[in-house]
Design an enzyme around this catalytic site. Structure first.
Site, PDB file in Angstrom:
ATOM      1  CG  HIS A 228      -2.979   3.593   2.447  1.00 13.94           C
ATOM      2  ND1 HIS A 228      -3.475   3.230   1.212  1.00 13.94           N
ATOM      3  CD2 HIS A 228      -3.052   2.481   3.229  1.00 13.94           C
ATOM      4  CE1 HIS A 228      -3.830   1.959   1.253  1.00 13.94           C
ATOM      5  NE2 HIS A 228      -3.586   1.483   2.459  1.00 13.94           N
TER       6      HIS A 228
ATOM      7  CB  CYS B 146      -0.948   0.014   1.189  1.00  9.45           C
ATOM      8  SG  CYS B 146      -2.095  -1.368   1.189  1.00  9.45           S
TER       9      CYS B 146
ATOM     10  CG  ASN C 110      -6.453  -0.595   1.482  1.00  9.39           C
ATOM     11  OD1 ASN C 110      -5.780  -0.176   0.549  1.00  9.39           O
ATOM     12  ND2 ASN C 110      -5.912  -1.070   2.595  1.00  9.39           N
TER      13      ASN C 110
HETATM   14  O1  UT7 Z   1      -3.324  -1.146   3.827  1.00  8.72           O
HETATM   15  C1  UT7 Z   1      -3.191  -1.887   4.984  1.00  8.72           C
HETATM   16  C2  UT7 Z   1      -4.412  -2.749   5.158  1.00  8.72           C
HETATM   17  N1  UT7 Z   1      -4.718  -3.119   6.490  1.00  8.72           N
HETATM   18  C3  UT7 Z   1      -5.399  -2.357   7.340  1.00  8.72           C
HETATM   19  O2  UT7 Z   1      -5.701  -1.217   7.099  1.00  8.72           O
HETATM   20  C4  UT7 Z   1      -5.813  -3.009   8.612  1.00  8.72           C
HETATM   21  C5  UT7 Z   1      -5.943  -2.083   9.766  1.00  8.72           C
HETATM   22  N2  UT7 Z   1      -6.919  -2.597  10.680  1.00  8.72           N
HETATM   23  C6  UT7 Z   1      -8.224  -2.274  10.587  1.00  8.72           C
HETATM   24  O3  UT7 Z   1      -8.615  -1.496   9.735  1.00  8.72           O
HETATM   25  C7  UT7 Z   1      -9.174  -2.868  11.586  1.00  8.72           C
HETATM   26  O4  UT7 Z   1      -8.457  -3.583  12.556  1.00  8.72           O
HETATM   27  C8  UT7 Z   1     -10.248  -3.796  10.929  1.00  8.72           C
HETATM   28  C9  UT7 Z   1     -11.225  -2.972  10.120  1.00  8.72           C
HETATM   29  C10 UT7 Z   1      -9.558  -4.816  10.030  1.00  8.72           C
HETATM   30  C11 UT7 Z   1     -11.032  -4.529  12.000  1.00  8.72           C
HETATM   31  O5  UT7 Z   1     -11.623  -3.604  12.897  1.00  8.72           O
HETATM   32  P1  UT7 Z   1     -11.480  -3.817  14.470  1.00  8.72           P
HETATM   33  O6  UT7 Z   1     -12.269  -2.755  15.117  1.00  8.72           O
HETATM   34  O7  UT7 Z   1     -10.009  -3.894  14.777  1.00  8.72           O
HETATM   35  O8  UT7 Z   1     -12.215  -5.197  14.673  1.00  8.72           O
HETATM   36  P2  UT7 Z   1     -11.633  -6.545  15.270  1.00  8.72           P
HETATM   37  O9  UT7 Z   1     -10.684  -7.188  14.337  1.00  8.72           O
HETATM   38  O10 UT7 Z   1     -11.180  -6.280  16.687  1.00  8.72           O
HETATM   39  O11 UT7 Z   1     -12.949  -7.438  15.321  1.00  8.72           O
HETATM   40  C12 UT7 Z   1     -14.069  -7.090  16.166  1.00  8.72           C
HETATM   41  C13 UT7 Z   1     -15.169  -8.099  15.938  1.00  8.72           C
HETATM   42  C14 UT7 Z   1     -14.697  -9.559  16.025  1.00  8.72           C
HETATM   43  O12 UT7 Z   1     -15.696 -10.293  16.657  1.00  8.72           O
HETATM   44  P3  UT7 Z   1     -15.540 -10.676  18.213  1.00  8.72           P
HETATM   45  O13 UT7 Z   1     -14.264 -11.453  18.315  1.00  8.72           O
HETATM   46  O14 UT7 Z   1     -15.477  -9.361  18.951  1.00  8.72           O
HETATM   47  O15 UT7 Z   1     -16.777 -11.451  18.472  1.00  8.72           O
HETATM   48  C15 UT7 Z   1     -14.626  -9.972  14.581  1.00  8.72           C
HETATM   49  O16 UT7 Z   1     -14.830 -11.355  14.401  1.00  8.72           O
HETATM   50  O17 UT7 Z   1     -15.738  -7.933  14.635  1.00  8.72           O
HETATM   51  C16 UT7 Z   1     -15.768  -9.213  13.972  1.00  8.72           C
HETATM   52  N3  UT7 Z   1     -15.614  -8.968  12.540  1.00  8.72           N
HETATM   53  C17 UT7 Z   1     -16.646  -8.729  11.720  1.00  8.72           C
HETATM   54  N4  UT7 Z   1     -17.972  -8.665  11.945  1.00  8.72           N
HETATM   55  C18 UT7 Z   1     -18.761  -8.384  10.904  1.00  8.72           C
HETATM   56  C19 UT7 Z   1     -14.459  -8.915  11.829  1.00  8.72           C
HETATM   57  N5  UT7 Z   1     -14.744  -8.637  10.542  1.00  8.72           N
HETATM   58  C20 UT7 Z   1     -16.092  -8.527  10.451  1.00  8.72           C
HETATM   59  C21 UT7 Z   1     -16.974  -8.234   9.394  1.00  8.72           C
HETATM   60  N6  UT7 Z   1     -18.297  -8.160   9.652  1.00  8.72           N
HETATM   61  N7  UT7 Z   1     -16.541  -7.991   8.126  1.00  8.72           N
END
Ligand code: UT7
Length: 329
Positions: free
Chosen positions: A256, A116, A286
């Protein structure tokens, strides 16, 4: 530092026609518009057609940038394509772009993979090559067909990315849009936080009759989030310091476009209002290396960048790579 007389002569971008909304995604994986939008700021993304290759998208963005610059393919003697989704492992996607555009065989063409952050890596590379005086006009393109490296059963990644391309033409400055500086970094200790484990030379050769495991992206999202915030803040602060500027001098930040929450945290830490950041990720997701040049092109065409403005580009990506650049328009 490279020559201070190299400028951005034109910009262009391309996004595939097909749009995949959050509602569409909720029919594929267990997710919802509400979750995706509140956690990321994304509403929809563009998805390339089967025959719509990275090089075709890159060429479309490049063509638009050439028109904007008032130049023709004959003027180009360097093409750098930043991509982590090349058409093929080899040859370089830039060579296909050269063919699509009809750029002369005297041009140097190569790809660069900094995920990225790829566009900023390519911009700095081209700036240095042009600054050497040995090349005159460069097409610097970020292009990605991310849809081909996503696991469409993994809701933690497939909702985040989109396809597209953005391009700039670099050349001798016409008194505007000068590149003031660029700084690149990488923290290879985090290389496996966001990666495609299979498909490269380090993947075991499969036994006869079996298939290679899928070449899909995996990510530790929460860890990446924290590191990305720190890296982007550091990259922004360092380049501002280097140029004796403060964030208040920046008319527009083009970050980004990964997650609106990441951008929000950076805005707060730089003590800038969010409105100072150009954000279009709600419509593209993204797009990796394409994200900054695509946003830049939209920002320029919508009048968001005015003559005399200083813009700050800041990115992070797999590697983990990161970097920043300053341009005075
Ligand atoms: O260019 C580089 C690319 N990478 C990035 O930009 C990644 C940077 N990270 C992020 O943007 C965030 O960490 C995410 C958007 C990927 C995730 O957001 P988060 O607030 O960190 O969520 P999390 O991973 O802590 O997940 C929270 C909950 C989990 O459930 P439990 O364990 O709390 O029950 C996940 O299983 O959300 C769940 N979850 C979803 N639920 C519905 C994860 N993905 C999804 C989804 N829909 N698509």
């Amino acid at each position: 530092m490279g020559s201070s007389t190299i400028g951005i002569l034109g910009t262009g971008s391309y996004a595939p026609e097909k749009i995949l909304t959050n509602a569409d995604l909720s029919a594929i994986v267990d997710t919802s518009d509400e979750w995706i939008f509140t956690r990321t700021g994304i509403r929809e993304r563009h998805i390339a057609g089967d025959n719509e290759t990275t090089s075709l998208m890159a060429a479309a963005a490049g063509r638009a940038a050439l028109v904007d610059a008032g130049l023709t393919p004959a003027d180009i003697d360097l093409i750098i394509v930043a991509t982590m989704t090349p058409d093929h492992p080899m040859p370089a996607t830039a060579c296909f772009v050269q063919n699509h555009l009809g750029v002369s065989s005297h041009a140097a063409c190569f790809d660069l993979n900094a995920a990225c952050s790829g566009f900023l890596y390519a911009l700095d590379t081209a700036w240095a090559m042009l600054g050497s005086g040995r090349y005159r006009h460069a097409l610097v393109i970020g292009a990605e067909k991310m849809s081909t490296v996503l696991d469409w059963t993994d809701r933690t990644t497939c909702v985040l990315f989109g396809d597209g391309a953005g391009a700039v033409v670099l050349g001798p400055s016409r008194g505007t849009a000068e590149i003031l500086g660029a700084k690149l970094y990488a923290e290879g200790t985090h290389a496996r936080l966001l990666w495609i484990p299979n498909g490269g030379s380090n993947a075991p050769v499969p036994a006869p009759g079996t298939h290679f495991p899928p070449r899909t992206l995996t990510m530790k999202g929460r860890e990446i989030f924290k590191i990305a915030v720190r890296e982007m803040e550091d990259a922004a602060r360092e380049i501002l310091e280097q140029h004796q500027m403060s964030a208040a001098n920046i008319a527009c930040v083009i970050p980004h476009q990964a997650n609106l929450r990441i951008i929000d945290v950076i805005a707060q830490s730089l003590e800038l209002p969010l409105e100072r950041f150009f954000v279009n990720l709600e419509r593209y997701g993204n797009t990796s290396a394409a994200s900054i040049p695509l946003a830049l092109d939209e920002a320029r065409r919508s009048g968001r960048i005015k003559p005399g403005d200083t813009t700050l580009f800041v990115a992070f990506g797999a590697g983990l790579t990161y970097g920043s650049a300053l341009v005075r328009w």
